[in-house]
Scaffold this active site. Structure first.
Site, mmCIF file in Angstrom:
data_model
loop_
_atom_site.group_PDB
_atom_site.id
_atom_site.type_symbol
_atom_site.label_atom_id
_atom_site.label_comp_id
_atom_site.label_asym_id
_atom_site.label_seq_id
_atom_site.Cartn_x
_atom_site.Cartn_y
_atom_site.Cartn_z
ATOM 1 N N HIS A 353 0.803 -1.230 0.000
ATOM 2 C CA HIS A 353 0.000 0.000 0.000
ATOM 3 C C HIS A 353 0.828 1.268 0.000
ATOM 4 C CE1 HIS A 353 -3.943 -1.948 0.909
ATOM 5 N NE2 HIS A 353 -3.173 -2.838 1.500
ATOM 6 N N LYS A 545 -7.885 14.123 4.269
ATOM 7 C CA LYS A 545 -7.049 12.905 4.280
ATOM 8 C C LYS A 545 -6.029 13.071 5.392
ATOM 9 C CE LYS A 545 -6.113 13.897 -0.017
ATOM 10 N NZ LYS A 545 -5.846 12.908 -1.072
ATOM 11 N N ARG A 546 -5.293 12.014 5.715
ATOM 12 C CA ARG A 546 -4.257 12.115 6.753
ATOM 13 C C ARG A 546 -3.281 13.215 6.357
ATOM 14 N NH1 ARG A 546 -3.838 8.225 11.063
ATOM 15 N NH2 ARG A 546 -2.007 9.450 11.559
ATOM 16 N N LYS A 551 1.250 14.361 0.677
ATOM 17 C CA LYS A 551 -0.119 14.679 0.229
ATOM 18 C C LYS A 551 -0.253 16.187 -0.034
ATOM 19 C CE LYS A 551 -1.942 10.744 2.897
ATOM 20 N NZ LYS A 551 -2.750 9.914 2.009
ATOM 21 N N THR A 653 -8.319 6.715 -1.907
ATOM 22 C CA THR A 653 -9.697 6.217 -2.017
ATOM 23 C C THR A 653 -10.679 7.358 -1.759
ATOM 24 O OG1 THR A 653 -9.357 5.443 0.246
ATOM 25 C CG2 THR A 653 -9.330 3.776 -1.480
ATOM 26 N N LYS A 657 -14.422 8.633 -3.489
ATOM 27 C CA LYS A 657 -15.637 8.965 -2.742
ATOM 28 C C LYS A 657 -16.141 10.366 -3.118
ATOM 29 C CE LYS A 657 -13.721 6.073 0.903
ATOM 30 N NZ LYS A 657 -12.821 6.078 2.091
HETATM 31 C C1 26W Z 1 3.177 1.026 10.815
HETATM 32 C C2 26W Z 1 2.453 2.159 10.482
HETATM 33 C C3 26W Z 1 1.745 2.105 9.175
HETATM 34 C C4 26W Z 1 0.361 2.098 9.190
HETATM 35 C C5 26W Z 1 -0.318 2.126 7.994
HETATM 36 C C6 26W Z 1 2.449 2.108 7.958
HETATM 37 C C7 26W Z 1 1.759 2.140 6.758
HETATM 38 C C8 26W Z 1 0.397 2.144 6.812
HETATM 39 C C9 26W Z 1 -0.398 2.135 5.571
HETATM 40 C C10 26W Z 1 0.242 1.348 4.500
HETATM 41 C C11 26W Z 1 -0.575 3.485 5.077
HETATM 42 C C12 26W Z 1 -1.808 3.588 4.235
HETATM 43 O O1 26W Z 1 -2.865 3.709 4.750
HETATM 44 N N1 26W Z 1 -1.586 3.561 2.898
HETATM 45 C C13 26W Z 1 -2.674 3.960 2.048
HETATM 46 O O2 26W Z 1 -3.370 2.788 1.626
HETATM 47 C C14 26W Z 1 -4.509 3.136 0.842
HETATM 48 C C15 26W Z 1 -5.294 1.857 0.544
HETATM 49 O O3 26W Z 1 -4.630 1.075 -0.373
HETATM 50 C C16 26W Z 1 -4.109 3.875 -0.445
HETATM 51 O O4 26W Z 1 -5.257 4.253 -1.128
HETATM 52 C C17 26W Z 1 -3.259 5.093 -0.099
HETATM 53 O O5 26W Z 1 -2.748 5.661 -1.279
HETATM 54 C C18 26W Z 1 -2.113 4.701 0.813
HETATM 55 O O6 26W Z 1 -1.400 5.836 1.277
#
Ligand code: 26W
Length: 809
Positions: A353, A545-546, A551, A653, A657
């Protein structure tokens, strides 16, 4: 499902479960009675589904995810049961305020952002497509923090989502597994005389299941979301208590429960947090043990395990599952290495991701030695076998070996979780076409050259039930009317039927009314939350978004400041009134992200109170952007900001939406923006900025933000205005860390894309002046968003990666 039955059940639940009669019931009681009334109608289908899947040994998808950002259940379950209208009428008959009851629900915020919400949309689509599935995760006692804005700064409040109980889950105390940590491993002679190794752990806790039914839309199928809670194997030590060591008596309990206590609030990894690794192993071990129990229960022998289960690793967070399944098959179920390895690598598939290097999880080998010594042995054995294969395939290429090894050598040896996930999986996919290409050509290039057949793309999707029908009932009603049925809710490609109406003035008017009503609702809610009044006639320009530098929320702020300066320089200038709305949480430890939130609020403070602006532009930061508040925002946006640096946003995503709710997109060719633009038509998308290739080339050639700053007078004026202290009560130092970082480093090339962004925003203003043409583009956008349903994504996973068939109940 009849109104009479619903009303009776409601009154009964209010009395028998809440122990209340109407006159003394609190809003919470009224909500709980509604929740139980709806939940009970799920249970019947749940039991039938479980029976159906059991009798025909259905191949089952197991979605392993450290996060499930579910959002509120009640409204979504009413839609999936198809009884929203009856429920509204029943509520009216009982003189209950339906909207207030819905507002009462606490949202289970068991996720950070995109990855967690995707898992929730996928669970909704798996059930709707009648694919037997189990979602496995952690039942965090505290989810993602609640965000408060105090004096412009983010303040985190702990998320006590369970304080009033959770009517949507069923505790399963009997579904409980031991999870071990620490200790050592030793060799021993097995009863069959062979020399074997085993783990002598130092600590044992229990994982207890809490089940939440996941009902599909318009089907009888109910799938299972099984979340694990950590408990002490011995919750009270009486001996310690007897000798007066009261803390000792409860020490094990407290230590154990800490493991599922709280969600890590970062959507980028924090280095080496031991508890995080313990959390990951905790839910992985419980889940794999549960899958083995289910298999032995229904099929008997484990050799067909990979035929029964297709287990998806939602990023690397559950990657330990590869080593844990191997360990259980060999150490506990006496399988030999070959057979165990064969089953393991045919069971798992891995989704990546993020491309951000800092987001790739690696754990110190030392931590493994201390916490998971037997798994480290498994990882070494996998690595040896794997590197042998690489060596034979790519002779004399030690660098490649070093890059591909599961172990990163160096002064601190680390385990590469992404490499483990790829080696232990039969399939690997990215989450948008551009991202999946970049995964193959950069991040996992070596692995792609070794196993090209393993690599796939499955572009993300979102649930049209939650993000159109639940969030925007006015729009859903209009679409159903035009399409002549609500089949589009289960087949989003049917939205194409809207195309002929794109230029129909009467339809455009109704379309505009739907949007304006949603903008009014949102403006009213925002006024209550922040005291900021928005004009529903203004263009609602939204970025939610975060908070993260890639971003580029700060690029958006530079545009706002440019507009502000233009009006200040030419007070009579004619600008299209805009409301700039921001939303999003920053990881508590991410200073620059929190400073950007402060800057947004500081700029808002000045602009919203500047008489010369006369409300022509307004800026607002909506607090606590989560699923529930997102559902208020998506229908209200005119413009969706998707302005990440190309090559950085895996998919996105939120972009889907907003577009599904009639917003036009201003964005870069990044993630799924590329495919949204392909579907809706380039003429209906506001594109700007460098492409991913141009970014890579500029980075390779050397990028000097200082020169860009020096050579663009407007850019310089905007950054200098920030540094002047005008947005910080004269304190010119407050935002220096951000502006210095921009002009000296700018890792995400905000300055490089500034001019193109501004020019594009002028095109947006010009387009908005022609209301009917804007509505035509908005209608075409919605009509062509069918591809971005999570149903399409799940159908692709089922066909390409899981080879699983639906079992209709
Ligand atoms: C360990 C901490 C941590 C937590 C979450 C590291 C990485 C993440 C995720 C991979 C971050 C995340 O949410 N990535 C997002 O995933 C979405 C679903 O596929 C994508 O649409 C976003 O582009 C992507 O940033």
């Amino acid at each position: 499902m009849s109104k009479a039955a619903l009303k009776q059940a409601y009154i009964d639940n209010l009395f028998y479960i809440q122990g209340r009669f109407r006159e003394v019931a609190t809003p919470h009681d009224l909500y709980m009675a509604a929740a139980y009334t709806v939940r009970d109608r799920l249970l019947a289908r749940w039991v039938k589904s479980a029976q159906a899947f059991k009798t025909n040994h259905a191949r089952t998808v197991c979605y392993l995810s450290a996060e499930f950002l579910l959002g509120p259940h009640l409204a979504n379950n009413l839609v999936n049961l198809g009884i929203t209208k009856i429920a509204q009428e029943s509520a009216a008959d009982l003189e209950l305020d339906f909207a207030t009851i819905l507002e009462e629900e606490e949202e289970p915020g068991l996720g950070n952002g995109g990855l967690g919400r995707l898992a929730a949309c996928f669970m909704d689509s798996l059930a709707t497509l009648c694919i037997p599935a189990i979602g496995y995760g952690i039942r965090y006692e505290f989810g993602i923090f609640d965000q408060r804005i105090e004096n412009g700064w983010q303040v985190e409040k702990s998320d006590t989502w369970l304080r009033n109980g959770n009517p949507w889950e069923i505790p399963r105390p009997k579904i409980c597994f031991p999870v071990n940590y620490g200790g050592y491993t030793e060799q021993y002679r097995h009863a069959n005389g062979t020399l074997r190794r085993r783990w002598i752990p130092a600590q044992e806790i229990n994982g207890v299941a809490y089940d939440t039914p996941i009902l599909g839309y318009g089907v009888g199928n109910v799938n299972l979301l099984r979340l694990w809670k950590a408990e002490a194997s011995q919750s009270f030590d009486f001996q310690a208590f007897n000798v007066g060591d009261y803390y000792g008596a409860v020490h094990a309990k407290i230590e154990a429960e800490t493991i599922s206590k709280v969600l890590y609030p970062n959507d980028e990894p924090e280095i080496g947090k031991e508890l995080r690794l313990k959390q990951q192993f905790f839910f992985v071990s419980c889940s794999i043990q549960d899958m083995i129990r289910l298999h032995l229960h229904t099929v008997g022998a484990l050799d067909s395990f990979a035929q029964k289960f297709a287990a998806q690793l939602n990023d690397t967070h559950p990657a330990l599952a590869v080593a844990e399944l191997l360990r259980l098959l060999i150490d506990v179920h006496d399988m030999n290495w070959e057979a165990a390895w064969n089953i393991t690598r045919n069971t798992f598939s891995y989704t990546n991701h993020t491309l951000l290097p800092e987001a790739l999880e690696t754990w110190p080998v030392q931590l493994f030695e201390r916490l998971l010594p037997r798994h480290l042995e498994m990882i070494y054995a996998i690595n040896q076998q794997f590197l042998d294969e690489v060596r034979t395939r790519f002779l004399h290429d030690e660098e490649r070996i070093a890059r591909m090894s599961l172990i990163a050598e160096g002064e601190q040896r680390r385990v590469r979780m992404a490499n483990l996930a790829v080696v232990g999986s039969q399939a690997v996919n990215g989450v948008a076409a551009l991202h999946s290409e970049l995964v193959k050509t950069t991040l996992l290039k070596d692995f792609y050259e070794l196993w090209p057949e393993k690599f796939h793309n499955v572009t993300n999707g979102v649930s049209p039930r939650r993000f159109i029908v639940v969030s925007n009932p006015r729009l859903a009603e209009l679409i159903t009317e035009v399409c002549g049925s609500d089949d589009w809710i289960q087949d989003l490609t049917l939205l194409r039927q809207l195309e002929p109406y794109a230029t129909d003035p009467a339809f455009q008017q109704r379309w505009r009314n739907v949007k304006t009503a949603a903008k009014c609702d949102f403006a009213q809610w925002l006024l209550l939350q922040t005291g900021i009044q928005l004009d529903p006639q203004a263009l609602f320009d939204v970025q939610a978004k975060r908070l993260h530098e890639y971003k580029r929320q700060h690029l958006n702020v530079l545009h706002i400041i440019r507009l502000y300066q233009r009006i200040k320089q030419e007070p009579n200038i004619e600008v299209v009134p805009r409301a700039f709305i921001f939303g999003g949480k920053a990881a508590p430890g991410y200073y620059l992200a929190k400073l950007i939130i402060k800057l947004i609020n500081a700029v808002a403070e000045v602009i919203n109170h500047d008489p010369q602006i006369e409300g022509r532009i307004r800026v607002a930061f909506m607090p606590d952007f989560n699923v529930k508040n997102g559902q208020r925002l998506y229908p209200a946006a005119d413009l969706s900001e998707q302005i990440s640096l190309a090559g950085k946003e895996a998919s996105g995503t939120g972009n889907m939406k907003f577009s599904m709710n009639g917003a036009l997109t201003i964005g870069t060719l990044d993630g799924a923006n590329v495919e949204i633009r392909e579907e809706v038509g380039a003429e209906n998308f506001f594109l700007f900025g460098m492409t991913a290739d141009e970014v890579q080339r500029k980075q390779a050639a050397g990028y000097h933000p200082w020169e860009v700053y020096q050579n663009d007078p407007e850019l310089k004026a905007d950054i200098d205005l920030i540094n002047s202290g005008v947005f910080s009560h004269g304190d010119s130092a407050l935002f220096r860390p951000l502006t210095d970082h921009l002009v000296n480093h700018d890792p995400f090339m905000v300055l490089a894309d500034y001019r193109a962004y501004l020019t594009c925003q002028e095109r947006v203003s010009a387009a908005y002046r022609d209301a009917s043409n804007w509505d035509r583009m908005a209608i075409l956008n919605v009509a062509r968003m069918g591809k971005f349903s999570s149903d399409r994504a799940i159908a692709e996973y089922a066909q390409q990666i899981w080879q699983v068939a639906p079992v209709a109940v």
